[in-house]
Design an enzyme around this catalytic site. Structure first.
Site, PDB file in Angstrom:
ATOM      1  N   ASN A 100       0.875  -1.176   0.000  1.00 40.13           N
ATOM      2  CA  ASN A 100       0.000   0.000   0.000  1.00 40.13           C
ATOM      3  C   ASN A 100       0.910   1.222   0.000  1.00 40.13           C
ATOM      4  OD1 ASN A 100      -1.946   1.943   0.275  1.00 40.13           O
ATOM      5  ND2 ASN A 100      -2.173   1.673   2.485  1.00 40.13           N
ATOM      6  N   LYS A 486     -20.735  16.915   0.111  1.00 39.41           N
ATOM      7  CA  LYS A 486     -21.532  15.728   0.472  1.00 39.41           C
ATOM      8  C   LYS A 486     -22.380  15.286  -0.720  1.00 39.41           C
ATOM      9  CE  LYS A 486     -19.939  14.284   3.408  1.00 39.41           C
ATOM     10  NZ  LYS A 486     -18.800  15.093   3.579  1.00 39.41           N
ATOM     11  N   GLU A 489     -20.298  14.014  -3.916  1.00 37.47           N
ATOM     12  CA  GLU A 489     -19.462  12.804  -3.802  1.00 37.47           C
ATOM     13  C   GLU A 489     -20.291  11.534  -3.656  1.00 37.47           C
ATOM     14  OE1 GLU A 489     -16.858  12.317  -0.457  1.00 37.47           O
ATOM     15  OE2 GLU A 489     -18.159  13.430   0.871  1.00 37.47           O
ATOM     16  N   HIS A 505     -21.437  38.128  -9.361  1.00 37.38           N
ATOM     17  CA  HIS A 505     -20.158  38.279 -10.079  1.00 37.38           C
ATOM     18  C   HIS A 505     -19.927  37.143 -11.060  1.00 37.38           C
ATOM     19  CE1 HIS A 505     -19.150  41.669  -7.539  1.00 37.38           C
ATOM     20  NE2 HIS A 505     -19.578  40.954  -6.519  1.00 37.38           N
TER      21      HIS A 505
HETATM   22  C1  AGP Z   1     -15.232  13.676   2.867  1.00 39.97           C
HETATM   23  O1  AGP Z   1     -16.608  13.333   2.768  1.00 39.97           O
HETATM   24  C2  AGP Z   1     -14.411  13.110   1.747  1.00 39.97           C
HETATM   25  N1  AGP Z   1     -14.513  11.702   1.736  1.00 39.97           N
HETATM   26  C3  AGP Z   1     -12.973  13.609   1.701  1.00 39.97           C
HETATM   27  O2  AGP Z   1     -13.036  14.930   1.234  1.00 39.97           O
HETATM   28  C4  AGP Z   1     -12.185  13.620   3.026  1.00 39.97           C
HETATM   29  O3  AGP Z   1     -12.716  14.578   3.894  1.00 39.97           O
HETATM   30  C5  AGP Z   1     -10.726  14.004   2.726  1.00 39.97           C
HETATM   31  O4  AGP Z   1     -10.174  13.001   1.907  1.00 39.97           O
HETATM   32  C6  AGP Z   1      -9.852  14.146   3.991  1.00 39.97           C
HETATM   33  O5  AGP Z   1      -9.764  12.923   4.650  1.00 39.97           O
HETATM   34  P1  AGP Z   1      -9.165  12.893   6.160  1.00 39.97           P
HETATM   35  O6  AGP Z   1     -10.105  13.705   7.008  1.00 39.97           O
HETATM   36  O7  AGP Z   1      -9.145  11.439   6.530  1.00 39.97           O
HETATM   37  O8  AGP Z   1      -7.799  13.496   6.124  1.00 39.97           O
END
Ligand code: AGP
Length: 609
Positions: A100, A486, A489, A505
């Site tokens: 990973n 939200k 995504e 604007h």
């Molecule tokens: C949030 O709904 C998303 N899945 C994404 O933006 C997430 O907040 C971002 O990847 C940051 O992740 P983290 O808080 O684990 O650092």
């Protein structure tokens, strides 16, 4: 991004590994695979697609082994395909490996291996380079070969590797990608994350960067980069197994939205004494420290960044310290002004987001004090910070962050108030009012969750729209941004958030008959301005959903529909107004038949750039 599981013990490794991979599905992936030591040989089975695809192909084989490794892949180098899936093997098939992360110098290593040793690569991945390096250095000692290989590698990696010549061990390595070890009776397990282990053990070693782990049935040894054995306390996992399950909800996301009252309550009240005084156990910032601070950065990604915007508001208003908020992927490359008088606040649910971690390291390197707000205990971000504020939201499985977000907001308010009190710049009666308002939030969120009919009705009216707009003023801009993220995504609707004052604007050119627009209008001192913006877009045919505090009847005269949040002071509305927005996105996603918990192309933890 990817998920790793490895097992050595008396159970059937195939069952344990597949079970663990299923528990890591939420991390997002496009293919999966397993390598098992069977009758002195290593058998590898790996396929593009869901884990159930792998299980179906394995079922007729009746695999029975006591040693194996498995992987869920989220492609970074090489398109999703069977040959690019992990595990990867050396040419003789005696070594198999899962990984990973990203090997940044894999092109040079690949060219060297081909030129010098005529290695025949089967995949387009960076990972395959590692297994050929280990093969190259292997002289009968897998641990030694792994050490020699990682010395040549640059980048981020958590790897697990097995060898048919040494069927009594797994070797694993951690560098910048998460890796933990589960400790059992005559069995031991490696994994990327705790849910993969919970069914078998609650005793865990948290592996640090640059550590190499040797697992046998009998025990686990951890070595540092100088090959010295190091000791490690056992971390006892308190999560119940079902905490990572759905508990009767249709999706993890809905479960986690409904867990917010508890998360807010626990995150808040464990840090307040009976007199409402704040005690932040993981944060040792003194008055002298604060007096030295002349710059505060809040840095994060995605939803966590939106929490940072609210954090800026809270710290500036309560503690009267100027704050810059930045997205991590920009911050780390823009030569920020940082020195020992800088306070760097990172926010991260997973604690493994590479951009956030890299920004944190850059800030530390330049002398900043690093405080992080994080949900995963023992995560990289947590372990590399000077001060840690844990959001006790519990495991957040759905890719779309909800309960982690609202507990991040609570954390920011508590930190801001702690700073204000430490600096003695807040009046006691205002402080008391804020604390009482925060303590009232869990019940008010509960009230929103108990009345979702209007939200579901609005979702039904608009779930077929292809575009959606969110507007707000002041602190409501941050909520508009989060509401928009939200929705986009998990429903794949093209949603867009903008400060209401910016509409004229340019953006208002897009408003037409039937445009779905949500106006978040919770700030009393800005409400009249918001009403004008609502009138502007209504005049152009928009369907306007208003979000306002209970008792505000004016907005009903302008908006098509209104969602009310329980009354509260302006300063704390973001923790309430975001909840109906989470639910709206959820219901619209379900109505559109989307994969709510695992949206396409997304991963729960973005551990690559
Ligand atoms: C949030 O709904 C998303 N899945 C994404 O933006 C997430 O907040 C971002 O990847 C940051 O992740 P983290 O808080 O684990 O650092």
């Amino acid at each position: 991004m990817c998920g790793i599981v490895g097992y050595i013990g008396n159970k059937n490794a195939c069952d344990v590994i597949l079970d663990g991979l299923n528990k890591l599905e939420y991390r997002g992936y496009d293919s999966s695979g397993i390598a098992l030591n069977m009758n002195g040989k290593i058998e590898v089975h790996k396929y593009k697609g869901r884990i159930k695809n792998l299980i179906e192909k394995l079922a007729p084989l009746g695999c029975n082994s006591q040693l194996g490794i498995g992987h869920t892949r989220w492609a970074t180098h090489g398109a999703p395909s069977d040959k690019n899936a992990h595990p990867h093997s050396n040419e003789s098939g005696s070594i198999a490996l899962v990984h990973n992360g990203i090997i940044e110098n894999y092109v040079q290593l690949r060219e060297w291996l081909i030129k010098e040793y005529n290695v025949n690569f089967k995949s387009e991945t960076d990972t395959e380079v590692i297994v050929h390096l280990i093969d190259h250095f292997y002289e009968g000692d897998l641990l030694d070969a792994v050490y020699k290989s990682i010395a040549k590698m640059k980048g981020a990696y958590a790897i697990g590797v097995i060898c048919s010549h040494e069927p009594d061990k797994i070797v694993a390595v951690r560098k910048d990608s998460p890796l933990i070890v589960g400790l059992g009776e005559d069995e031991n397990i490696i994994a990327s994350d705790i849910p993969a282990l919970l069914k078998y053990t609650r005793k865990v070693y948290l592996i640090n960067n640059d550590e190499v782990v040797l697992l046998t049935k009998e025990g686990v040894k951890i070595f540092n980069e100088n090959r010295e054995q190091v000791q490690r306390d056992i971390f006892h996992v308190t999560w119940d197994a079902e905490a990572a399950e759905k508990e009767g909800y249709e999706h993890f996301m809905l479960k986690e939205i409904n867990e917010q009252p508890k998360g807010i309550d626990v995150t808040l009240n464990r840090r307040l004494d009976e007199n409402g005084r704040i005690s932040l156990d993981g944060i040792q910032i003194t008055k002298e420290d604060l007096e030295k601070i002349n710059k505060v950065y809040i840095v994060a990604c995605g939803t966590a960044y939106h929490a940072g915007l609210v954090g800026k508001f809270a710290i500036e208003k309560f503690a009267q310290i100027p704050v810059d908020v930045d997205i991590a992927s920009e911050f780390r490359y823009r030569e920020p002004f940082i020195d020992e008088n800088t306070l760097f606040i990172a926010i991260s649910q997973s604690g493994e987001t590479l951009d956030t971690l890299a920004a944190l390291r850059e800030a530390k390197r330049r002398g900043a004090r690093v405080l992080t707000i994080v949900n995963v205990v023992g995560s990289s971000v947590a372990r590399e910070s000077d001060d840690v504020f844990y959001t006790w939201a519990g495991p957040e499985i759905a890719v779309a962050s909800t309960k982690a977000y609202t507990t991040q907001l609570i954390s920011m308010y508590l930190i801001a108030l702690h700073m204000a009190v430490t600096k003695n710049v807040i009046k006691q009666d205002y402080y008391d009012l804020l604390i009482s308002e925060l303590k009232a939030l869990p019940a008010k969120v509960e009230k929103i969750l108990e009345n979702t009919d209007t939200i579901q009705e609005i979702a039904k009216l608009n779930f077929e729209k292809q575009h959606a707009f969110f507007i707000g003023r002041g602190i409501d801009v941050a909520v508009a941004l989060e509401a928009s993220l939200k929705l986009k995504e998990i429903s794949y609707i093209n949603s867009f958030a903008i400060a209401a004052g910016e509409l004229k604007h340019g953006t208002i050119a897009l408003i037409e008959e039937g445009t779905f627009l949500t106006a978040i209008a919770t700030q009393d001192h800005l409400f009249e301005k918001m009403l004008s913006n609502i009138q502007e877009v209504k005049a152009r045919g928009a369907f306007v959903l208003g979000v306002a505090k209970e008792g505000n009847k004016q907005i009903e005269q302008q908006a098509n529909k209104v969602i009310y949040i329980p009354d509260c002071i302006d300063e704390v509305t973001p923790i309430l107004s975001v909840v109906p927005m989470q639910l709206l996105a959820y219901y619209m996603s379900v109505l559109r038949g989307c994969d709510v918990d695992k949206p396409k192309n997304l991963a729960k933890s973005v551990t690559v750039e």
